[in-house]
Every structure is written in C-alpha cells, then in structure tokens.
Enzyme design. Structure first.
Site, PDB file in Angstrom:
ATOM      1  N   THR A  71       0.529  -1.008   0.217  1.00 60.02           N
ATOM      2  CA  THR A  71       0.033  -0.197   0.199  1.00 60.02           C
ATOM      3  C   THR A  71       0.799   1.428   0.082  1.00 60.02           C
ATOM      4  O   THR A  71       1.708   0.547   0.124  1.00 60.02           O
ATOM      5  CB  THR A  71      -0.568  -0.163   1.182  1.00 60.02           C
ATOM      6  OG1 THR A  71      -1.935  -1.040   1.238  1.00 60.02           O
ATOM      7  CG2 THR A  71      -1.660   1.216   0.931  1.00 60.02           C
ATOM      8  N   ARG A  91     -13.976  -7.887  -0.063  1.00 60.36           N
ATOM      9  CA  ARG A  91     -13.570  -7.134   0.949  1.00 60.36           C
ATOM     10  C   ARG A  91     -12.559  -6.247   1.374  1.00 60.36           C
ATOM     11  O   ARG A  91     -12.559  -5.671   0.489  1.00 60.36           O
ATOM     12  CB  ARG A  91     -12.056  -8.624   1.284  1.00 60.36           C
ATOM     13  CG  ARG A  91     -11.479  -8.160   2.269  1.00 60.36           C
ATOM     14  CD  ARG A  91      -9.567  -8.244   1.906  1.00 60.36           C
ATOM     15  NE  ARG A  91      -9.333  -7.487   3.303  1.00 60.36           N
ATOM     16  CZ  ARG A  91      -7.740  -6.958   3.676  1.00 60.36           C
ATOM     17  NH1 ARG A  91      -7.809  -5.860   2.179  1.00 60.36           N
ATOM     18  NH2 ARG A  91      -7.273  -6.412   4.804  1.00 60.36           N
ATOM     19  N   GLY A 110      -5.043  -5.584   6.913  1.00 67.01           N
ATOM     20  CA  GLY A 110      -6.119  -4.311   7.559  1.00 67.01           C
ATOM     21  C   GLY A 110      -7.140  -5.153   8.528  1.00 67.01           C
ATOM     22  O   GLY A 110      -7.774  -3.844   9.468  1.00 67.01           O
ATOM     23  N   GLY A 149     -10.195  -3.157   3.282  1.00 61.80           N
ATOM     24  CA  GLY A 149      -9.259  -3.165   4.189  1.00 61.80           C
ATOM     25  C   GLY A 149      -9.377  -2.423   4.806  1.00 61.80           C
ATOM     26  O   GLY A 149     -10.275  -1.148   5.055  1.00 61.80           O
ATOM     27  N   ASP A 150      -8.271  -1.867   5.598  1.00 63.77           N
ATOM     28  CA  ASP A 150      -8.595  -0.643   6.721  1.00 63.77           C
ATOM     29  C   ASP A 150      -8.143   1.201   5.880  1.00 63.77           C
ATOM     30  O   ASP A 150      -8.581   1.676   5.989  1.00 63.77           O
ATOM     31  CB  ASP A 150      -7.798  -0.520   7.559  1.00 63.77           C
ATOM     32  CG  ASP A 150      -5.834  -1.130   7.205  1.00 63.77           C
ATOM     33  OD1 ASP A 150      -5.236  -1.333   6.459  1.00 63.77           O
ATOM     34  OD2 ASP A 150      -4.958  -0.101   7.420  1.00 63.77           O
ATOM     35  N   THR A 188      -0.503   1.256   6.495  1.00 68.25           N
ATOM     36  CA  THR A 188      -0.071   0.487   6.027  1.00 68.25           C
ATOM     37  C   THR A 188      -0.033  -1.237   6.841  1.00 68.25           C
ATOM     38  O   THR A 188       1.014  -1.559   7.999  1.00 68.25           O
ATOM     39  CB  THR A 188       0.853   0.313   5.008  1.00 68.25           C
ATOM     40  OG1 THR A 188       1.119  -1.066   3.797  1.00 68.25           O
ATOM     41  CG2 THR A 188       2.602   0.163   5.704  1.00 68.25           C
ATOM     42  N   GLY A 189      -0.477  -2.175   6.499  1.00 68.23           N
ATOM     43  CA  GLY A 189      -0.383  -3.683   6.884  1.00 68.23           C
ATOM     44  C   GLY A 189      -1.451  -4.299   7.172  1.00 68.23           C
ATOM     45  O   GLY A 189      -2.467  -4.249   6.404  1.00 68.23           O
TER      46      GLY A 189
HETATM   47  N1  ASP Z   1      -3.805  -2.221   4.129  1.00 72.30           N
HETATM   48  C1  ASP Z   1      -3.961  -2.745   3.277  1.00 72.30           C
HETATM   49  C2  ASP Z   1      -5.020  -3.235   3.596  1.00 72.30           C
HETATM   50  O1  ASP Z   1      -5.499  -4.294   4.049  1.00 72.30           O
HETATM   51  C3  ASP Z   1      -2.716  -3.365   3.086  1.00 72.30           C
HETATM   52  C4  ASP Z   1      -1.274  -2.661   2.868  1.00 72.30           C
HETATM   53  O2  ASP Z   1      -1.013  -2.335   3.679  1.00 72.30           O
HETATM   54  O3  ASP Z   1      -0.767  -3.177   1.862  1.00 72.30           O
HETATM   55  O4  ASP Z   1      -5.851  -4.217   2.788  1.00 72.30           O
END
Ligand code: ASP
Length: 316
Positions: free
Chosen positions: A183, A211, A237, A213-214, A234-235
């Site tokens: 991300t 789905r 989600g 994410g965050d 980022t992480g």
């Molecule tokens: N946070 C993002 C998600 O869960 C993924 C990412 O940060 O790479 O969609």
C-alpha cells in the site's frame, strides 16, 4: 516561518536486506525519492498539504512496484479492485472509494468524492459511475497487469487463503522472498499549518466477497485533524480496522495530550501488536513534526521537511 513537511510510505512487512537485490533496492528507493520530491516541491512553492499528498501518491500509484493503482494485486476473481482515501485536517472533509476498477489514480477519485459529492464513502460500481461522471481517468485492464503479482495470485488462487502483498513472490526475476504490504500513503503539513493524509491500495492478494481493508476506512487506515495529526497506515488491514488505528493516535493526542511520536508508538507497538496487527504508520502534526512507526521488519518510507532534513529508508 511555519515549518512544513511531507512523509510517504510504500508498504510495510517482512522486508529484509538479505532478500533484496541492489537493483530492486534502487528501484524502490528511486520510486520513493521521486514521489517525495514531487510532493515536497508543492509545499516549497506554497502549495497545500492536500495537493502535495495527491501528487506524491499519484506517482506511487503509477509505479508498478507498489500495490496501488498500476501494479495492484489480484482478487480471487483475477481482477484488480482498488481502495483509496483522503482526509483534509483543516476542514475534516474526507473522501473514500472501495472496490473500484480501471481507475488510473484511485486517490484522484477519492479527492473527487471529498470535493464534489455530498458523501464520504463510495463503493464498487457506483464509485466507478461517479468516476465517469467526474471525468476521472480510466484505463484498460492491461494497464494494471503485472506479471509478478499475477504469478503470486496463481500460487494461491485455488485455495481459500488471501495473502499480504509480496508474500513469496518473485519480483521481476529478482527473487525477493519477502512478506510486505505494498500500500502507499502520504501525510503532509503545509506552510499554512494545515495537515492532510491519504492512502491508496490494491488490498490483499486473492481477497474475495468484496473484502475491504483499513486503507479507505476513515479512522482506521487514514485520518487527519489539524488539532492533532494526519495519519496513513499500512499493514494487515483487519487488525487496523479493529484497533481504529489512525483515529486512536488522534484520540491519544486529543484526550490524553500525548505527542505525535508517543501516540503512534503506543498504537503500533502495543494496541496493534496485541491484536497481531503487523505493519506501521506515518504521521505529521500541524507544527510540521513528523513520525514513522512500524512493528514489522521493514517499511518503505521517506520524509523531508523545511529544516532541510530528508530520509529514505526500507529496513528497520
Ligand atoms: N492495509 C492494506 C489492506 O489490508 C494492505 C497494505 O497495507 O498493504 O488492504
């Protein structure tokens, strides 16, 4: 003069120097540096934090190495569905989109939602219809295709698994067996003391059932309030959503008086880790202070400020 600053990220995760090749490291570093320079030039020329983060994110979305815009990961159905959000700390205006397809720069669509709709969050086909109405640039499927993300998806498409970007993948023949989240995000403080945050992503490989994410969820992956902070996460989600991670930093600053750095540390190293929430975040406050915090092995990141400090980093 009011201090100004820009921080960007290109994802966090198990990014180890031992898995990296010099070529790939250079490509990531260049991608970050170019986005940083473009956004920072806008701040130097008295532009706004909103315009600086849009410019930086657009370049990262156009770069195939990052999981946002071009180069986004594949869903269970073998298509790219992208999420993005932007928030203006001065007005607390916000715009988000989820599950959009063929939009060249999802961050621009999120910006259109913030500035030209009466809404905050648009999804799927409706968001795409709005893109057409607002003249946001669309591109054919081929534009978003990247062989390494296709191969990564092929490995797991017949399973029920969904995976974090870059898990066990071979990037451009440069074999980098890492685990990271690709991300992209940006936060900025401008010469007027206004702050803003934005995040853009393709989400997770093999995601299904729509789905989300965050990243596009205001308060989870993206948040900005001039009184406290602008945050982009980022992480993985799901834990970030449950922790309402970005807003939690705001709350610690607003109600408990913590500094940006301390509030981010608390959320990333305690709250998120207790939920197995691997990843990190970037932040600024309206005094131009910046912070970067992550609990993973690495995070693609870069910052620059009006004091002349500048940094591009990948590993811990
Ligand atoms: N946070 C993002 C998600 O869960 C993924 C990412 O940060 O790479 O969609």
């Amino acid at each position: 003069m009011q201090p100004f600053s820009l921080v960007i990220h290109g994802g966090a995760g198990t990014i180890l120097k031992s898995d990296m090749t010099p070529e790939l490291e250079k490509a990531y570093t260049n991608g970050l540096q170019m986005a940083l320079n473009k956004g920072f030039a806008i701040l130097e020329n008295k532009g706004t934090s909103i315009d600086a983060i849009r410019a930086a994110i657009t370049l990262l979305e156009d770069n195939i190495l990052f999981n946002a815009g071009r180069g986004s990961v594949f869903t269970k159905k073998g298509v790219q569905e992208m999420d993005a959000a932007i928030m203006d700390g001065a007005t607390m205006g916000a715009g988000s989109v989820t599950g959009v397809r063929n939009v060249m720069n999802p961050i621009e669509l999120a910006y259109e939602v913030m500035t030209n709709s009466n809404h905050v969050f648009l999804s799927g086909k409706g968001a795409n219809d709005f893109a057409i109405k607002r003249g946001v640039k669309l591109m054919p499927d081929d534009y978003f295709f990247s062989k390494f993300r296709y191969d990564q998806w092929k490995e797991i498409r017949d399973s029920d698994n969904y995976s974090l970007d870059h898990t066990n993948q071979d990037i451009a023949e440069l074999i980098m067996k890492d685990k990271k989240f690709g991300t992209v995000g940006a936060v900025a403080c401008d010469q007027y003391g206004n702050i803003a945050a934005a995040t853009s992503t393709g989400g997770m490989t093999n995601k299904k059932y729509g789905r989300i994410g965050d990243s596009p969820i205001i308060g989870a992956g993206t948040y900005a309030n001039n009184k406290t902070c602008a945050i982009s996460c980022t992480g993985h989600g799901e834990p970030f959503i449950r922790a309402v991670a970005a807003h939690d930093v705001n709350a610690l600053m607003e109600y408990k008086g913590l500094s940006l750095q301390d509030a981010m540390h608390e959320v990333v190293h305690h709250k998120l880790m207790d939920l197995n929430g691997e990843g990190g975040m970037i932040g600024v406050d309206s005094n131009g202070n910046t912070a970067i915090s992550f609990n993973s092995a690495g995070m693609y990141r870069a910052m620059k400020n009006s004091k002349g400090e500048s940094f591009v980093g990948i590993y811990k």
